[in-house]
Design a protein around this motif. Structure first.
Motif, PDB file in Angstrom:
ATOM      1  N   VAL A 104       0.877  -1.172   0.000  1.00 37.64           N
ATOM      2  CA  VAL A 104       0.000   0.000   0.000  1.00 37.64           C
ATOM      3  C   VAL A 104       0.910   1.216   0.000  1.00 37.64           C
ATOM      4  O   VAL A 104       1.642   1.459   0.957  1.00 37.64           O
ATOM      5  CB  VAL A 104      -0.929   0.024   1.227  1.00 37.64           C
ATOM      6  CG1 VAL A 104      -1.735   1.318   1.244  1.00 37.64           C
ATOM      7  CG2 VAL A 104      -1.865  -1.181   1.227  1.00 37.64           C
ATOM      8  N   HIS A 105       0.878   1.964  -1.094  1.00 35.15           N
ATOM      9  CA  HIS A 105       1.744   3.136  -1.256  1.00 35.15           C
ATOM     10  C   HIS A 105       0.876   4.388  -1.189  1.00 35.15           C
ATOM     11  O   HIS A 105       0.010   4.605  -2.043  1.00 35.15           O
ATOM     12  CB  HIS A 105       2.474   3.067  -2.602  1.00 35.15           C
ATOM     13  CG  HIS A 105       3.575   4.077  -2.745  1.00 35.15           C
ATOM     14  ND1 HIS A 105       4.913   3.726  -2.803  1.00 35.15           N
ATOM     15  CD2 HIS A 105       3.541   5.436  -2.833  1.00 35.15           C
ATOM     16  CE1 HIS A 105       5.648   4.820  -2.930  1.00 35.15           C
ATOM     17  NE2 HIS A 105       4.834   5.875  -2.945  1.00 35.15           N
ATOM     18  N   ALA A 106       1.089   5.194  -0.173  1.00 37.91           N
ATOM     19  CA  ALA A 106       0.281   6.405   0.022  1.00 37.91           C
ATOM     20  C   ALA A 106       0.918   7.593  -0.682  1.00 37.91           C
ATOM     21  O   ALA A 106       2.145   7.739  -0.707  1.00 37.91           O
ATOM     22  CB  ALA A 106       0.130   6.705   1.508  1.00 37.91           C
ATOM     23  N   ILE A 107       0.054   8.440  -1.264  1.00 36.93           N
ATOM     24  CA  ILE A 107       0.486   9.711  -1.851  1.00 36.93           C
ATOM     25  C   ILE A 107      -0.276  10.822  -1.145  1.00 36.93           C
ATOM     26  O   ILE A 107      -1.513  10.826  -1.129  1.00 36.93           O
ATOM     27  CB  ILE A 107       0.228   9.746  -3.366  1.00 36.93           C
ATOM     28  CG1 ILE A 107       1.054   8.643  -4.054  1.00 36.93           C
ATOM     29  CG2 ILE A 107       0.578  11.109  -3.936  1.00 36.93           C
ATOM     30  CD1 ILE A 107       0.840   8.552  -5.544  1.00 36.93           C
ATOM     31  N   GLY A 162     -17.907 -11.248  -1.079  1.00 35.79           N
ATOM     32  CA  GLY A 162     -17.656 -12.117   0.066  1.00 35.79           C
ATOM     33  C   GLY A 162     -16.185 -12.227   0.409  1.00 35.79           C
ATOM     34  O   GLY A 162     -15.799 -12.200   1.581  1.00 35.79           O
ATOM     35  N   SER A 163     -15.339 -12.329  -0.614  1.00 40.11           N
ATOM     36  CA  SER A 163     -13.911 -12.528  -0.351  1.00 40.11           C
ATOM     37  C   SER A 163     -13.219 -11.268   0.140  1.00 40.11           C
ATOM     38  O   SER A 163     -12.201 -11.338   0.817  1.00 40.11           O
ATOM     39  CB  SER A 163     -13.215 -13.042  -1.617  1.00 40.11           C
ATOM     40  OG  SER A 163     -13.353 -12.106  -2.670  1.00 40.11           O
ATOM     41  N   HIS A 164     -13.787 -10.094  -0.189  1.00 38.81           N
ATOM     42  CA  HIS A 164     -13.144  -8.834   0.196  1.00 38.81           C
ATOM     43  C   HIS A 164     -13.960  -8.007   1.189  1.00 38.81           C
ATOM     44  O   HIS A 164     -13.619  -6.858   1.476  1.00 38.81           O
ATOM     45  CB  HIS A 164     -12.857  -7.989  -1.052  1.00 38.81           C
ATOM     46  CG  HIS A 164     -11.959  -8.662  -2.044  1.00 38.81           C
ATOM     47  ND1 HIS A 164     -10.685  -9.093  -1.731  1.00 38.81           N
ATOM     48  CD2 HIS A 164     -12.154  -9.005  -3.348  1.00 38.81           C
ATOM     49  CE1 HIS A 164     -10.134  -9.657  -2.791  1.00 38.81           C
ATOM     50  NE2 HIS A 164     -11.010  -9.618  -3.787  1.00 38.81           N
ATOM     51  N   PHE A 222      -9.280  -1.432   5.992  1.00 39.22           N
ATOM     52  CA  PHE A 222      -7.848  -1.681   6.076  1.00 39.22           C
ATOM     53  C   PHE A 222      -7.557  -3.181   6.135  1.00 39.22           C
ATOM     54  O   PHE A 222      -6.571  -3.652   5.561  1.00 39.22           O
ATOM     55  CB  PHE A 222      -7.260  -0.964   7.293  1.00 39.22           C
ATOM     56  CG  PHE A 222      -7.112   0.530   7.107  1.00 39.22           C
ATOM     57  CD1 PHE A 222      -7.516   1.143   5.926  1.00 39.22           C
ATOM     58  CD2 PHE A 222      -6.564   1.319   8.105  1.00 39.22           C
ATOM     59  CE1 PHE A 222      -7.379   2.509   5.746  1.00 39.22           C
ATOM     60  CE2 PHE A 222      -6.421   2.689   7.933  1.00 39.22           C
ATOM     61  CZ  PHE A 222      -6.829   3.281   6.751  1.00 39.22           C
ATOM     62  N   ASP A 223      -8.410  -3.939   6.828  1.00 41.45           N
ATOM     63  CA  ASP A 223      -8.260  -5.398   6.819  1.00 41.45           C
ATOM     64  C   ASP A 223      -8.392  -5.937   5.397  1.00 41.45           C
ATOM     65  O   ASP A 223      -7.639  -6.829   4.979  1.00 41.45           O
ATOM     66  CB  ASP A 223      -9.310  -6.060   7.721  1.00 41.45           C
ATOM     67  CG  ASP A 223      -9.018  -5.865   9.206  1.00 41.45           C
ATOM     68  OD1 ASP A 223      -7.853  -5.534   9.532  1.00 41.45           O
ATOM     69  OD2 ASP A 223      -9.937  -6.026  10.021  1.00 41.45           O
ATOM     70  N   LEU A 261      -5.864  -7.864   0.277  1.00 38.44           N
ATOM     71  CA  LEU A 261      -5.580  -7.641  -1.140  1.00 38.44           C
ATOM     72  C   LEU A 261      -4.075  -7.661  -1.400  1.00 38.44           C
ATOM     73  O   LEU A 261      -3.601  -8.293  -2.355  1.00 38.44           O
ATOM     74  CB  LEU A 261      -6.167  -6.301  -1.588  1.00 38.44           C
ATOM     75  CG  LEU A 261      -7.685  -6.236  -1.742  1.00 38.44           C
ATOM     76  CD1 LEU A 261      -8.126  -4.790  -1.976  1.00 38.44           C
ATOM     77  CD2 LEU A 261      -8.165  -7.116  -2.885  1.00 38.44           C
ATOM     78  N   LYS A 262      -3.315  -6.975  -0.545  1.00 35.77           N
ATOM     79  CA  LYS A 262      -1.869  -6.933  -0.805  1.00 35.77           C
ATOM     80  C   LYS A 262      -1.215  -8.284  -0.488  1.00 35.77           C
ATOM     81  O   LYS A 262      -0.210  -8.639  -1.109  1.00 35.77           O
ATOM     82  CB  LYS A 262      -1.212  -5.783  -0.051  1.00 35.77           C
ATOM     83  CG  LYS A 262      -1.014  -5.973   1.434  1.00 35.77           C
ATOM     84  CD  LYS A 262      -0.201  -4.799   2.002  1.00 35.77           C
ATOM     85  CE  LYS A 262       0.143  -5.034   3.472  1.00 35.77           C
ATOM     86  NZ  LYS A 262       0.976  -3.948   4.038  1.00 35.77           N
TER      87      LYS A 262
END
Length: 535
Positions: A40-43, A134-136, A188-189, A194-195
């Motif tokens: 997760v890359h924040a800008i 369901g998965s996300h 966030f979970d 995802l990552k």
């Protein structure tokens, strides 16, 4: 994906020397960012710093004048978003791109319709959407109309739409703006899952504590160029704010109480039925009628809501999106029929038109500036008079007084720090924060006696946020009564003199802002905590 694999993998995204010029302004200048896969890359950066332009370039909505884009090590050139989607990039915009009169399913598959034997295969699409949801943790009924969804569910639909198209690199623009703390943690979970599956997230946000919580790396953009790349473990929110704007992180704390005895707005027993407005039967007491509706199992979007707001008072309404806040605004503004009574400075305005209510001193900062607050294809001075065209500086009279309207728009631009080359500039050319400051300036003009401020700092940077808070505090001190509706719980707690919680159309708790935490407030908002005594 293992850490060894990630270490050997090529960067998911590389931006080198990205430059984009518009007439009179350089939006991006020599931008350099490397985004590692499975992170997760924040800008972060101020409104107008160039983040949105950069993301539009990465998503194929605009083309850079200079520079190179690489995706998974391969140089790419995007002419349209379809080109970006084809290499696995998806974008969830801060302002949703959904058709209200379509179902969730129709919005998700639009442009990527599944076919079987030459026909649309909606059953396959429905199954896929349920599987992704369901998965996300993105549960949304595929057959619901989007116009019936709250803002939080609309965001989920946008994320599902991106995942449905097979995106492996997700650009999320202000994804937590509409969520309560518990929902932020759920999101966030989901992002962590995802990552872990190898997906990459580019996360744009103004909530610095959240950035530090979720990001693996942070890039700071200031005035169109990258000024720092930092590890979240190495900086505090205050230091990050200083990198962004050169000043400390603002706080929304109010000063001494300015609440007076004068009641500016009073609402009594406001009620809206989900299946349409019915006139109150003659001779029937309204609270008794509402009890009858409840006993019959009728769904009430607004359920017997009563409160008063005094001059010099900010009354905050906390609640998860879709629990009646929008309907409350509509009832007060007169844009939706309702049962009950609305009084402004002692006058019953329940039967008044929206225009007459506005002319009588009600200001309104809407929850969605694009859908409700601006004409994006119109100039700033035309947006200045929007909703105020019968009053100075544009009116009264049949013809708009353009010279006066433009002069007053210049005043707002100066006083509210709206960064624009001209009042003739189209609203769509401004960053979100500058659009918001224009709306705040417009609604604060004309000496309103009562202001509805719905999510007044949604999607704006820390500098613009601090400016808007100051304007609200100063107006409160001058005697303005404010109804504040916000998803930012720190903002609600810090600015409000009185704090109510709305749940399923009812006011279920009245809390003391000086004695409540965001976590406890979130508990009331989700129904996990009940029975708050009035303070």
């Amino acid at each position: 994906m293992s850490s060894d694999t990630l270490a050997a993998a090529r960067p998911a995204v590389e931006l080198e020397g990205i430059t984009k010029r518009f007439p009179g302004v350089v939006a991006n200048r020599d931008i350099r960012i490397t985004v590692e896969p499975g992170t997760v890359h924040a800008i972060v950066g101020e409104n107008g710093a160039g983040k949105s332009t950069l993301m539009k370039i990465l998503y194929g909505m605009q083309r850079p004048d200079e520079g190179t884009i690489r995706v998974n090590g391969e140089a790419v050139s995007f002419r349209t978003p379809s080109d970006a989607i084809a290499v696995g990039i998806g974008m969830v915009h801060q302002h949703f791109m959904l058709a209200d009169n379509f179902t969730v399913l129709e919005n998700i598959v639009l442009g990527a319709e599944p076919k079987k034997a030459g026909r649309l295969d909606f059953e396959a699409a429905r199954a896929r959407i349920r599987e992704l949801g369901g998965s996300h943790g993105l549960h949304v009924d595929p057959d619901r109309l989007v116009e019936d969804l709250g803002v939080g569910d609309r965001q989920r639909v946008e994320i599902l739409k991106v995942l449905y198209r097979g995106a492996r690199i997700l650009i999320l623009d202000e994804p937590t703006a509409v969520l309560v703390p518990q929902e932020v943690e759920e999101l966030f979970d989901n992002l962590r899952r995802l990552k872990a599956d190898g997906l990459t997230v580019i996360f744009i946000s103004h909530k610095l504590d959240e950035v530090l919580s979720i990001a693996d790396a942070i890039t700071v953009i200031r005035r169109g160029t990258t000024v720092a790349s930092v590890n979240p473990q190495d900086v505090t929110a205050r230091q990050l704010a200083e990198l962004m704007v050169g000043s400390e992180l603002p706080t929304p704390e109010t000063r001494e109480s300015t609440v007076t005895e004068h009641v500016a707005l009073s609402v009594s027993h406001l009620t809206i039925e989900a299946d349409g407005h019915r006139p109150l039967p003659k001779g029937v007491d309204l609270p008794a009628y509402v009890d009858k509706l409840r006993s019959e199992g009728r769904r009430l979007l607004l359920d017997d809501v009563s409160f008063e707001i005094h001059r010099g008072e900010i009354l905050g309404i906390a609640g998860v999106e879709g629990n009646g806040q929008s309907e409350l605004i509509e009832a007060i503004m007169g844009t939706r029929p309702s049962l009950g009574r609305v009084e402004l400075d002692g006058a019953d305005i329940s039967a008044w038109s929206t225009l007459k209510r506005r002319e009588s001193g009600i200001g309104y900062i809407p929850e969605d500036r694009h859908r409700q607050g601006l004409l994006l294809e119109a100039s700033l001075w035309e947006n200045r008079v929007l909703g105020h065209q019968t009053r100075p500086p544009a009116g009264p009279g049949f013809w708009l007084r353009r010279r006066a309207a433009k002069a007053d728009t210049r005043r707002i631009v100066e006083e509210y720090d709206v960064r624009t080359p001209s009042v003739e500039t189209l609203a769509l050319a401004l960053s979100g924060g500058n659009q918001q400051k224009l709306i705040v300036g417009r609604e604060m003009s004309g000496e309103p006696t009562f202001l509805i401020a719905a999510h007044p700092t949604r999607g704006v940077d820390v500098g613009a946020q601090a400016a808007i808070w100051d304007h609200l505090r100063n107006a409160r001190a001058a005697g303005l009564a404010v109804l504040l509706i916000s998803a930012d719980l720190d903002e609600l707690i810090g600015l409000s003199d009185t704090l109510h919680v709305m749940y399923r159309g009812r006011l279920v708790a009245k809390l003391d802002p000086s004695d409540v935490t965001p976590q406890r407030l979130g508990g009331y908002m989700t129904g996990a905590i009940t029975g708050a005594e009035e303070k």
